[in-house]
Design a protein around this motif. Structure first.
Motif, PDB file in Angstrom:
ATOM      1  N   THR A 465     -24.738 118.809  36.916  1.00 38.68           N
ATOM      2  CA  THR A 465     -25.750 117.975  37.562  1.00 38.68           C
ATOM      3  C   THR A 465     -26.789 117.453  36.586  1.00 38.68           C
ATOM      4  O   THR A 465     -27.159 116.290  36.614  1.00 38.68           O
ATOM      5  CB  THR A 465     -26.442 118.768  38.684  1.00 38.68           C
ATOM      6  OG1 THR A 465     -25.450 119.210  39.607  1.00 38.68           O
ATOM      7  CG2 THR A 465     -27.461 117.906  39.408  1.00 38.68           C
ATOM      8  N   GLY A 466     -27.286 118.322  35.717  1.00 38.32           N
ATOM      9  CA  GLY A 466     -28.345 117.909  34.811  1.00 38.32           C
ATOM     10  C   GLY A 466     -27.866 117.576  33.422  1.00 38.32           C
ATOM     11  O   GLY A 466     -28.657 117.554  32.492  1.00 38.32           O
ATOM     12  N   CYS A 467     -26.596 117.335  33.267  1.00 36.26           N
ATOM     13  CA  CYS A 467     -26.027 117.132  31.929  1.00 36.26           C
ATOM     14  C   CYS A 467     -26.269 115.702  31.459  1.00 36.26           C
ATOM     15  O   CYS A 467     -25.546 114.792  31.844  1.00 36.26           O
ATOM     16  CB  CYS A 467     -24.531 117.438  31.942  1.00 36.26           C
ATOM     17  SG  CYS A 467     -23.719 117.065  30.394  1.00 36.26           S
ATOM     18  N   ALA A 468     -27.291 115.532  30.627  1.00 33.79           N
ATOM     19  CA  ALA A 468     -27.612 114.196  30.134  1.00 33.79           C
ATOM     20  C   ALA A 468     -26.432 113.594  29.385  1.00 33.79           C
ATOM     21  O   ALA A 468     -26.154 112.402  29.484  1.00 33.79           O
ATOM     22  CB  ALA A 468     -28.836 114.265  29.226  1.00 33.79           C
ATOM     23  N   ASN A 469     -25.727 114.426  28.662  1.00 33.46           N
ATOM     24  CA  ASN A 469     -24.597 113.941  27.886  1.00 33.46           C
ATOM     25  C   ASN A 469     -23.379 113.681  28.761  1.00 33.46           C
ATOM     26  O   ASN A 469     -22.481 112.949  28.391  1.00 33.46           O
ATOM     27  CB  ASN A 469     -24.251 114.944  26.782  1.00 33.46           C
ATOM     28  CG  ASN A 469     -23.294 114.349  25.773  1.00 33.46           C
ATOM     29  OD1 ASN A 469     -23.400 113.188  25.431  1.00 33.46           O
ATOM     30  ND2 ASN A 469     -22.360 115.150  25.308  1.00 33.46           N
ATOM     31  N   CYS A 470     -23.356 114.340  29.945  1.00 38.72           N
ATOM     32  CA  CYS A 470     -22.238 114.124  30.862  1.00 38.72           C
ATOM     33  C   CYS A 470     -22.394 112.831  31.657  1.00 38.72           C
ATOM     34  O   CYS A 470     -21.443 112.401  32.298  1.00 38.72           O
ATOM     35  CB  CYS A 470     -22.121 115.281  31.849  1.00 38.72           C
ATOM     36  SG  CYS A 470     -21.511 116.812  31.142  1.00 38.72           S
ATOM     37  N   GLN A 471     -23.570 112.237  31.647  1.00 43.39           N
ATOM     38  CA  GLN A 471     -23.792 111.085  32.497  1.00 43.39           C
ATOM     39  C   GLN A 471     -22.811 109.959  32.203  1.00 43.39           C
ATOM     40  O   GLN A 471     -22.488 109.153  33.082  1.00 43.39           O
ATOM     41  CB  GLN A 471     -25.236 110.581  32.350  1.00 43.39           C
ATOM     42  CG  GLN A 471     -26.303 111.612  32.727  1.00 43.39           C
ATOM     43  CD  GLN A 471     -26.105 112.193  34.104  1.00 43.39           C
ATOM     44  OE1 GLN A 471     -25.853 111.468  35.054  1.00 43.39           O
ATOM     45  NE2 GLN A 471     -26.226 113.503  34.234  1.00 43.39           N
ATOM     46  N   THR A 472     -22.343 109.876  30.962  1.00 44.96           N
ATOM     47  CA  THR A 472     -21.387 108.826  30.610  1.00 44.96           C
ATOM     48  C   THR A 472     -20.006 109.103  31.161  1.00 44.96           C
ATOM     49  O   THR A 472     -19.168 108.205  31.177  1.00 44.96           O
ATOM     50  CB  THR A 472     -21.292 108.680  29.079  1.00 44.96           C
ATOM     51  OG1 THR A 472     -20.886 109.932  28.515  1.00 44.96           O
ATOM     52  CG2 THR A 472     -22.624 108.253  28.494  1.00 44.96           C
ATOM     53  N   ARG A 473     -19.752 110.329  31.607  1.00 42.97           N
ATOM     54  CA  ARG A 473     -18.407 110.653  32.067  1.00 42.97           C
ATOM     55  C   ARG A 473     -18.421 111.483  33.351  1.00 42.97           C
ATOM     56  O   ARG A 473     -17.533 112.258  33.619  1.00 42.97           O
ATOM     57  CB  ARG A 473     -17.620 111.374  30.966  1.00 42.97           C
ATOM     58  CG  ARG A 473     -18.250 112.628  30.433  1.00 42.97           C
ATOM     59  CD  ARG A 473     -17.543 113.114  29.171  1.00 42.97           C
ATOM     60  NE  ARG A 473     -16.130 113.314  29.368  1.00 42.97           N
ATOM     61  CZ  ARG A 473     -15.585 114.478  29.738  1.00 42.97           C
ATOM     62  NH1 ARG A 473     -16.344 115.528  29.978  1.00 42.97           N
ATOM     63  NH2 ARG A 473     -14.289 114.595  29.876  1.00 42.97           N
ATOM     64  N   LEU A 474     -19.486 111.304  34.170  1.00 42.34           N
ATOM     65  CA  LEU A 474     -19.531 111.996  35.446  1.00 42.34           C
ATOM     66  C   LEU A 474     -18.545 111.400  36.446  1.00 42.34           C
ATOM     67  O   LEU A 474     -18.229 112.021  37.439  1.00 42.34           O
ATOM     68  CB  LEU A 474     -20.946 111.949  36.029  1.00 42.34           C
ATOM     69  CG  LEU A 474     -21.931 112.957  35.447  1.00 42.34           C
ATOM     70  CD1 LEU A 474     -23.311 112.732  36.029  1.00 42.34           C
ATOM     71  CD2 LEU A 474     -21.478 114.376  35.709  1.00 42.34           C
ATOM     72  N   SER A 475     -18.080 110.196  36.197  1.00 39.78           N
ATOM     73  CA  SER A 475     -17.134 109.563  37.093  1.00 39.78           C
ATOM     74  C   SER A 475     -15.724 109.994  36.724  1.00 39.78           C
ATOM     75  O   SER A 475     -15.194 109.605  35.691  1.00 39.78           O
ATOM     76  CB  SER A 475     -17.265 108.040  37.002  1.00 39.78           C
ATOM     77  OG  SER A 475     -16.359 107.418  37.882  1.00 39.78           O
ATOM     78  N   ALA A 476     -15.116 110.832  37.565  1.00 43.09           N
ATOM     79  CA  ALA A 476     -13.779 111.360  37.305  1.00 43.09           C
ATOM     80  C   ALA A 476     -12.746 110.587  38.106  1.00 43.09           C
ATOM     81  O   ALA A 476     -13.063 109.880  39.068  1.00 43.09           O
ATOM     82  CB  ALA A 476     -13.718 112.845  37.661  1.00 43.09           C
ATOM     83  N   GLY A 477     -11.493 110.725  37.709  1.00 43.04           N
ATOM     84  CA  GLY A 477     -10.415 110.079  38.429  1.00 43.04           C
ATOM     85  C   GLY A 477      -9.070 110.471  37.854  1.00 43.04           C
ATOM     86  O   GLY A 477      -8.972 111.373  37.025  1.00 43.04           O
ATOM     87  N   SER A 478      -8.027 109.772  38.274  1.00 45.90           N
ATOM     88  CA  SER A 478      -6.694 110.055  37.767  1.00 45.90           C
ATOM     89  C   SER A 478      -5.783 108.892  38.122  1.00 45.90           C
ATOM     90  O   SER A 478      -6.172 107.980  38.871  1.00 45.90           O
ATOM     91  CB  SER A 478      -6.149 111.357  38.351  1.00 45.90           C
ATOM     92  OG  SER A 478      -4.960 111.739  37.694  1.00 45.90           O
ATOM     93  N   GLU A 479      -4.584 108.931  37.574  1.00 49.55           N
ATOM     94  CA  GLU A 479      -3.564 107.922  37.859  1.00 49.55           C
ATOM     95  C   GLU A 479      -2.255 108.632  38.204  1.00 49.55           C
ATOM     96  O   GLU A 479      -1.862 109.562  37.513  1.00 49.55           O
ATOM     97  CB  GLU A 479      -3.334 106.997  36.651  1.00 49.55           C
ATOM     98  CG  GLU A 479      -4.528 106.141  36.269  1.00 49.55           C
ATOM     99  CD  GLU A 479      -5.553 106.901  35.472  1.00 49.55           C
ATOM    100  OE1 GLU A 479      -6.762 106.603  35.636  1.00 49.55           O
ATOM    101  OE2 GLU A 479      -5.176 107.812  34.704  1.00 49.55           O
ATOM    102  N   PHE A 480      -1.609 108.167  39.265  1.00 51.78           N
ATOM    103  CA  PHE A 480      -0.344 108.754  39.685  1.00 51.78           C
ATOM    104  C   PHE A 480       0.702 107.641  39.804  1.00 51.78           C
ATOM    105  O   PHE A 480       0.447 106.607  40.414  1.00 51.78           O
ATOM    106  CB  PHE A 480      -0.472 109.460  41.037  1.00 51.78           C
ATOM    107  CG  PHE A 480      -1.596 110.450  41.117  1.00 51.78           C
ATOM    108  CD1 PHE A 480      -1.569 111.611  40.361  1.00 51.78           C
ATOM    109  CD2 PHE A 480      -2.698 110.217  41.938  1.00 51.78           C
ATOM    110  CE1 PHE A 480      -2.601 112.521  40.425  1.00 51.78           C
ATOM    111  CE2 PHE A 480      -3.728 111.123  42.009  1.00 51.78           C
ATOM    112  CZ  PHE A 480      -3.686 112.279  41.250  1.00 51.78           C
TER     113      PHE A 480
END
Length: 531
Positions: A465-480
Motif C-alpha cells: 500500500t505505501g510502497c512509493a517504488n511500487c507505484q509504477t507497478r501496482l497495476s497487475a495483470g496477465s495474458e492467457f
C-alpha cells in the motif's frame, strides 16, 4: 596434474526416501543430521538456517527494514537474476549442510514436482513426516518446519501504520512455520486471534498433511481447458517453460509478460511462473476451480516472499527449479554460456522493487553482484560464476521427471495443430488493495460448465500500500492464450486473494471487470480484453 573431483549429485528426495525404506538408510539419515545441525547453530552463525533462511526476505535489512519503497530482503523476483541468484543461494545452503561434522558429502535433494509420484501423492513424505528416527532417537523431522530462535519484527511503517490491527509480518521467538491449511499470520492482536481460531479447526497433523497433499496434487494436475488439448496446470507450465528461446525470456515473469503482450501469437512461459504456483499451493491457496471447497484463512509461510525461505521445503522446491534451469540449459545448448538482453524490462529495477543492496534503476547484467553471496576470496558472486553447475560449482543432478526434455525436441503442445487462438489480456488489477499474494484465473463455458482456461500466480509481499517504488507497478495483470472458439463464447476473470475471491462467490461471473475486495470493501477495477 590432479584429476578434478567428480561433481556431487543432487538426487530426488523421493529416491532417497525409497532407498531408506529399502534399508539403505545412510543418505537420508545424513541429510537429516545436516539439517538438524544447521537449524541448531546460533542464529548469528553464517551457516545457521536462521541466517540463510533470512537472506530471502525477513528479517529485513537496509532501507527496506523501515520503508516499503524498498524490498528488505535480498531475493530476486521478476528480474533476469531470478534463476542465478537462487542457484547461488542453494549452493550456499548446501555448503552449510556440508559444514556439519559427518555430513561433508551431503548434497541438497530436489522435490521432483513433475514426477508421477508427486502428481499421484503430493509432497514426498520425507518433507512432511512429523518425526524421524536418527541415531536411535525419535526427533522432530528437521525438514517439516522451523522454530524461530529469535523474534522477527516487521518495522515497515506502511505495513502497520497507525492501525495496530493492520497486516504485519512480525513473528515471535518460538514461532513455528506452517503450511496449508494452517495460518501463520500472527503480527497483530487481530491476526493472532483469527489465526488461533482458524488453526483450532485443524488439530490433527496427519490429516493436515493429507489436505496439503491433496491441494498440491490438484495444482499439479488441474485440467486447463484452453483448447482441444487439455493439460495439467503446473506440470504443463514447467514443461512449456523449457521451450523459452533465450535466457532472458526463460528467467522471469516481467520479461515473459512484456513478450507475450507484444507477441500474442507465440507466447512463452518463464520458469518463475510455475515456481510461483508451488509457493502459493504450499503456502495456502486452493486451486481456483469452479467446484472447489476453499479453506479460507490459510496463510502459510511459503505463500509470501517475506517468510518463504524460513520453511525448509523452500530449498527442496528451489532445487527443483534449479534442476529445471539446468534442463533448459541442456535443451538449449547453453550449459557454458548465456546472455541477458539489456533492452528487456526484466533487466533493470526501473519497474521493480530493488532488493537490499541495490538501487532503483540499476541495470542487471551477468556481472551484477548476487548479494549477499561471497566467493572464497571475499568478493561477491555474479551470474557468470554459476552458468556451468558441473565445472564452476561442482554439482549435477540425478534422474528427474524432466530429463526427456534435456535434448532438443519438438515444442511442448499447448493446442491442437492448426487450432486458432486468441489472447485474453487482463490488466489494471490494483495490488495496493490486495493483501499479499493472489491468483488471476480465467474461466470459460466448456460442455455446459465453467472451466479453468488459464491462471497466473502472483507471489507478492504482504502489503504494498505505501510502497512509493511500487507505484509504477501496482497495476497487475496477465495474458492467457485461449482457443478462438472458447474466447468467442466468453471468458470471465476472477482474482483469488487471501481474503477470498474478489467478487461474490468464486468464480463470480456477474462482476467480471469490476471486483470488490471483501476485506476492505474497496472497489478494484480491472480490464479484460480479447485480442
Amino acid at each position: 596434474m590432479s584429476t578434478p573431483a567428480a561433481p556431487g549429485i543432487r538426487r530426488s528426495i523421493a529416491d532417497i526416501q525409497a532407498d531408506y525404506d529399502a534399508g539403505n538408510t545412510a543418505e537420508l539419515e545424513n541429510l537429516m543430521r545436516a539439517w538438524k545441525g544447521i537449524k541448531e547453530l546460533p542464529p548469528g552463525d553464517p551457516n545457521s538456517f536462521f541466517t540463510l533462511g533470512g537472506f530471502h526476505g525477513e528479517p529485513f535489512r537496509g532501507p527496506g527494514a523501515y520503508a516499503n519503497a524498498w524490498w528488505g530482503g535480498y531475493c530476486q523476483h521478476a528480474t533476469v537474476l531470478f534463476p542465478t541468484w537462487h542457484r547461488v543461494y542453494l549452493y550456499k545452503l548446501e555448503k552449510a549442510l556440508q559444514s556439519i561434522p559427518g555430513c561433508e558429502s551431503v548434497t541438497l535433494p530436489f522435490w521432483d514436482e513433475c514426477s508421477a509420484d508427486s502428481q499421484a501423492n503430493g509432497i514426498p513424505r520425507a518433507l512432511t513426516d512429523e518425526k524421524f528416527e536418527l541415531d536411535g532417537v525419535l526427533i522432530d523431522n528437521p525438514l517439516r518446519s522451523f522454530v524461530l530462535p529469535m523474534a522477527i519484527v516487521d518495522q515497515v511503517s506502511q505495513d502497520s501504520g497507525s492501525d495496530p490491527n493492520s497486516p504485519s509480518y512480525s513473528k515471535p521467538q518460538g514461532y513455528e512455520t506452517v503450511r496449508y491449511p494452517l495460518s501463520g499470520l500472527v503480527g497483530t492482536p487481530a491476526d493472532q486471534s483469527a489465526t488461533q481460531d482458524h488453526n483450532a479447526g485443524f488439530p490433527n497433523y496427519a490429516a493436515n498433511v493429507k489436505t496439503l497433499d491433496a491441494n498440491i496434487m490438484a495444482w499439479l494436475t488441474m485440467p486447463v481447458y484452453s483448447g482441444a488439448v487439455t493439460r495439467g496446470l503446473v506440470v504443463n507450465q514447467f514443461q512449456k517453460c523449457l521451450d523459452a528461446p533465450n535466457y532472458t525470456l526463460f528467467s522471469n515473469t516481467t520479461s515473459m509478460r512484456a513478450w507475450n503482450k507484444a507477441n500474442p501469437d507465440k507466447p512463452v512461459v518463464a520458469l518463475e511462473s510455475p515456481h510461483n504456483y508451488i509457493h502459493l499451493a504450499v503456502g495456502g491457496f486452493d486451486i481456483p476451480a469452479y467446484n472447489a471447497s476453499p479453506i479460507a484463512g490459510a496463510n502459510g509461510d511459503m505463500g509470501e516472499n517475506d517468510t518463504a525461505a524460513l520453511d525448509p521445503i523452500f530449498f527442496f522446491h528451489h532445487c527443483f527449479i534449479d534442476y529445471a534451469f539446468w534442463i533448459w540449459q541442456r535443451r538449449q545448448g547453453a550449459t557454458r554460456d548465456f546472455t541477458i538482453d539489456m533492452q528487456d524490462p526484466g533487466a533493470s529495477y526501473a519497474n521493480n522493487q530493488p532488493p537490499a543492496g541495490a538501487n532503483q534503476g540499476d541495470m542487471l547484467t551477468m556481472a551484477t553482484p548476487l548479494i549477499p553471496f561471497q566467493r572464497a576470496d571475499g568478493s561477491t558472486f555474479v551470474s557468470s560464476d554459476c552458468v556451468d553447475i558441473e565445472g564452476q560449482l561442482g554439482y549435477t543432478y540425478g534422474p528427474g521427471s524432466l530429463d526427456a526434455f534435456a535434448a532438443p525436441s519438438p515444442p511442448v503442445a499447448m493446442f491442437a495443430a492448426g487450432e486458432a487462438t486468441r489472447q485474453v489480456r487482463v490488466s489494471g488489477i490494483d495490488r495496493s488493495k490486495i493483501a499479499g499474494s493472489f491468483i488471476i484465473a480465467a474461466y470459460a463455458e466448456v460442455d455446459g460448465a465453467h472451466r479453468l482456461v488459464g491462471a497466473e500466480a502472483v507471489l507478492s509481499r504482504w502489503n504494498v500500500t505505501g510502497c512509493a517504488n511500487c507505484q509504477t507497478r501496482l497495476s497487475a495483470g496477465s495474458e492467457f492464450q485461449v482457443a478462438a472458439d472458447r474466447a468467442a463464447s466468453g471468458v470471465n476473470v476472477v482474482v483469488h486473494t487471501r481474503n477470498g475471491p474478489i467478487g461474490d462467490v468464486p468464480p463470480s461471473f456477474q462482476s467480471a471487470g469490476q471486483v470488490r475486495a471483501l476485506a476492505t470493501q474497496a472497489e478494484v477495477p480491472f480490464k479484460v480484453e480479447i485480442v
